[in-house]
Design a protein around this motif. Structure first.
Motif, short mmCIF file in Angstrom:
data_model
loop_
_atom_site.label_atom_id
_atom_site.label_comp_id
_atom_site.label_asym_id
_atom_site.label_seq_id
_atom_site.Cartn_x
_atom_site.Cartn_y
_atom_site.Cartn_z
N GLU A 124 0.82 -1.21 0.00
CA GLU A 124 0.00 0.00 0.00
C GLU A 124 0.86 1.26 0.00
N ALA A 125 1.99 1.22 0.70
CA ALA A 125 2.90 2.37 0.68
C ALA A 125 3.51 2.53 -0.70
N ILE A 126 3.98 1.43 -1.28
CA ILE A 126 4.55 1.48 -2.63
C ILE A 126 3.53 1.99 -3.64
N ALA A 127 2.28 1.58 -3.48
CA ALA A 127 1.24 2.02 -4.41
C ALA A 127 1.06 3.54 -4.37
N ILE A 128 1.29 4.15 -3.22
CA ILE A 128 1.23 5.62 -3.13
C ILE A 128 2.34 6.22 -3.97
N ASP A 129 3.55 5.69 -3.81
CA ASP A 129 4.70 6.18 -4.57
C ASP A 129 4.49 6.00 -6.07
N GLN A 130 3.96 4.86 -6.45
CA GLN A 130 3.85 4.48 -7.87
C GLN A 130 2.50 4.83 -8.48
N PRO B 162 -0.48 5.98 -10.59
CA PRO B 162 -0.43 6.38 -12.00
C PRO B 162 -0.71 7.85 -12.27
N LEU B 163 -1.28 8.56 -11.31
CA LEU B 163 -1.49 9.99 -11.51
C LEU B 163 -0.15 10.73 -11.62
N GLY B 164 0.90 10.18 -10.99
CA GLY B 164 2.23 10.72 -11.14
C GLY B 164 2.44 12.07 -10.49
N LYS B 165 1.79 12.31 -9.36
CA LYS B 165 1.92 13.59 -8.66
C LYS B 165 2.82 13.44 -7.44
N GLN B 166 3.71 14.40 -7.25
CA GLN B 166 4.48 14.46 -6.01
C GLN B 166 3.67 15.17 -4.95
N GLY B 167 3.79 14.71 -3.70
CA GLY B 167 3.08 15.35 -2.61
C GLY B 167 3.79 16.60 -2.12
N ASP C 48 3.86 18.01 11.30
CA ASP C 48 3.69 18.26 9.87
C ASP C 48 2.54 17.43 9.34
N VAL C 49 1.83 17.99 8.34
CA VAL C 49 0.85 17.24 7.57
C VAL C 49 1.18 17.42 6.09
N TRP C 50 1.38 16.31 5.40
CA TRP C 50 1.68 16.32 3.97
C TRP C 50 0.59 15.56 3.22
N THR C 51 0.33 15.97 1.99
CA THR C 51 -0.69 15.30 1.18
C THR C 51 -0.15 15.04 -0.22
N LYS C 52 -0.68 14.00 -0.85
CA LYS C 52 -0.31 13.64 -2.22
C LYS C 52 -1.57 13.24 -2.98
N PRO C 53 -1.91 13.92 -4.07
CA PRO C 53 -3.07 13.53 -4.86
C PRO C 53 -2.85 12.15 -5.49
N LEU C 54 -3.89 11.33 -5.44
CA LEU C 54 -3.83 10.00 -6.02
C LEU C 54 -4.92 9.85 -7.08
N SER C 55 -4.81 8.79 -7.86
CA SER C 55 -5.81 8.50 -8.88
C SER C 55 -7.17 8.22 -8.24
N ASN C 56 -8.21 8.34 -9.04
CA ASN C 56 -9.59 8.07 -8.62
C ASN C 56 -10.06 8.98 -7.49
N VAL D 130 4.61 8.40 12.65
CA VAL D 130 3.85 8.81 11.48
C VAL D 130 2.56 8.00 11.40
N THR D 131 1.53 8.64 10.88
CA THR D 131 0.33 7.92 10.43
C THR D 131 0.19 8.22 8.95
N LEU D 132 0.14 7.17 8.15
CA LEU D 132 0.01 7.31 6.70
C LEU D 132 -1.37 6.82 6.31
N LEU D 133 -2.15 7.71 5.70
CA LEU D 133 -3.56 7.45 5.40
C LEU D 133 -3.83 7.50 3.90
N ILE D 134 -4.83 6.74 3.49
CA ILE D 134 -5.47 6.92 2.17
C ILE D 134 -6.87 7.44 2.47
N VAL D 135 -7.20 8.58 1.91
CA VAL D 135 -8.51 9.22 2.12
C VAL D 135 -9.28 9.12 0.80
N SER D 136 -10.51 8.61 0.88
CA SER D 136 -11.31 8.44 -0.33
C SER D 136 -12.78 8.70 -0.04
N LYS D 137 -13.53 9.05 -1.08
CA LYS D 137 -14.96 9.31 -0.91
C LYS D 137 -15.70 8.03 -0.62
#
Length: 392
Positions: free
Chosen positions: A297-303, A305-310, A320-328, A385-392
């Protein structure tokens, strides 16, 4: 620590060429010899690393490059051909072995006369070396500024009225090897290692590179790691498919950080869409090391397909709070506690586009946290750290 030459740069490259996007559509992943083996690396060490990438499952998780760093070089013969030293009897055979494992072969050189370790660089032999790399089956070249900084200092001294003299000389040197690699006809990923000198994120694509170092060297310490990682704020617009910012290699598994600190390391790097180049002894990984390096799941964030850096959403003291846009329509969120005590760290879901609430997934706990609205708060241990995936 290498000496940094402070320069300025105003070149802005907006898009990576198609060949770069094909070579590095996602941040490259693999293993590099330097962080653990340094100048003592041997052919046997590299073959062992290739074997371990396969047997541990790291290759299947995406770690495909096997990169030999500095100190493989021997002497040039009368024709200028560079031969490996006694620790590397046959580089073509080594490349063939790596390829037989379903992996890719990486190598190292410098635009200067010498490498950081004092071995032969590629100055004056760029086309000759690039051709040799292609014949060996090389898939990745790390090109390290090192001794070329003395050339830049001389250029600056010789042209005191030209503030861009040293910068232009460096860019030309990197372009010379980039052109030489292209001329071989073999797709070789080109990685610039110049410690962020003169903002390579602005000119790297113009010399044919797919990734470039944004900082000086990392080491296996929490302080150095977070200094490098959090210094990447503001660089997200320069990264994307075919052109990646590189905050240096991973130290996970080298033993001088805690589990929470290594999770912080991995979390920050995947949010940064950084190249993931493991730098540990793969034959001595603990289960914790494996769980961090091979977290799907961590690797999937890095890889993604949207290809955006956080990038940083906000900072408050040691939090600190950091965010990275993901696909879908998803968003990865990292909550970081850099203090030496347990601390609550919060993110307002409305601030990241989820005014009506969202489903949360905790990556390191591998746990769905359910539907949340408003402000989400978690209590983190020191350096946690807490690493989250946030989705609708």
């Amino acid at each position: 620590m290498r000496t940094i030459v402070a320069l300025t740069c105003s070149i802005l490259i907006s898009a990576a060429p198609a060949v770069s996007q094909k070579l590095a559509a996602n941040p490259p992943m693999g293993w590099n010899s330097w962080n653990h083996f340094a100048e003592h690396v041997t052919d046997e060490d590299v073959r062992s690393a290739a074997d371990m990438l396969v047997s541990t499952g790291m290759r299947d998780a995406g770690y495909i490059y096997v990169n030999v760093d500095d100190t493989w070089q021997g002497q040039r013969d009368a024709q200028g051909v560079l031969h490996p030293n006694e620790r590397f009897a046959d580089m073509k055979a080594l490349g063939d072995y790596i390829h037989s494992k379903g992996l890719k072969f990486g190598i190292y050189s410098s635009p200067g006369a010498k490498t950081c370790g004092g071995y032969a660089g590629s100055l004056g032999h760029e086309a000759q070396d690039a051709k040799m790399y292609a014949e060996w089956g090389v898939d990745f070249l790390k090109y390290d500024l090192c001794s070329f900084q003395s050339n830049m200092n001389k250029e600056k001294a010789d042209h005191p009225d030209d503030p861009n003299a040293a910068r232009n000389l460096m860019i030309a040197a990197y372009k010379k090897m980039g052109d030489a690699l292209k001329a071989t006809g073999r797709p070789i990923l080109y990685s610039l290692c110049q410690y962020g000198v003169d903002q390579p994120w602005k000119w790297g694509p113009s010399v044919g590179a797919q990734m470039w170092r944004t900082t000086d060297d990392i080491d296996d310490s929490y302080g150095r790691m977070v200094t490098i990682g959090f210094s990447q704020a503001g660089l997200s617009k320069y990264a994307g498919p075919g052109h990646w910012n590189d905050p240096d290699m991973l130290e996970v598994g080298n033993g001088k950080m805690s589990e929470d600190e290594y999770k912080t390391h991995m979390s920050l790097w995947v949010l940064l869409a950084a190249p993931l180049l493991a730098g540990n002894d793969l034959s001595k990984m603990s289960d914790i090391d494996k769980s961090i390096l091979m977290s799907k799941e961590a690797i999937a964030i890095d890889q993604d397909p949207l290809g955006k850096q956080g990038d940083r959403l906000y900072q408050s003291g040691d939090l600190d709070v950091w965010t990275k846009p993901l696909s879908n329509g998803r968003v990865a969120v990292g909550l970081f506690n850099r203090s030496w005590d347990n601390r609550d760290v919060s993110v307002d879901l409305a601030d990241i586009g989820f005014k009506s609430g969202a489903n949360l997934r905790d990556i390191w706990k591998q746990k769905d946290l359910g539907l949340h609205t408003g402000v989400f708060t978690d209590t983190l241990p020191k350096h946690g750290v807490t690493l989250l995936i946030v989705s609708k």
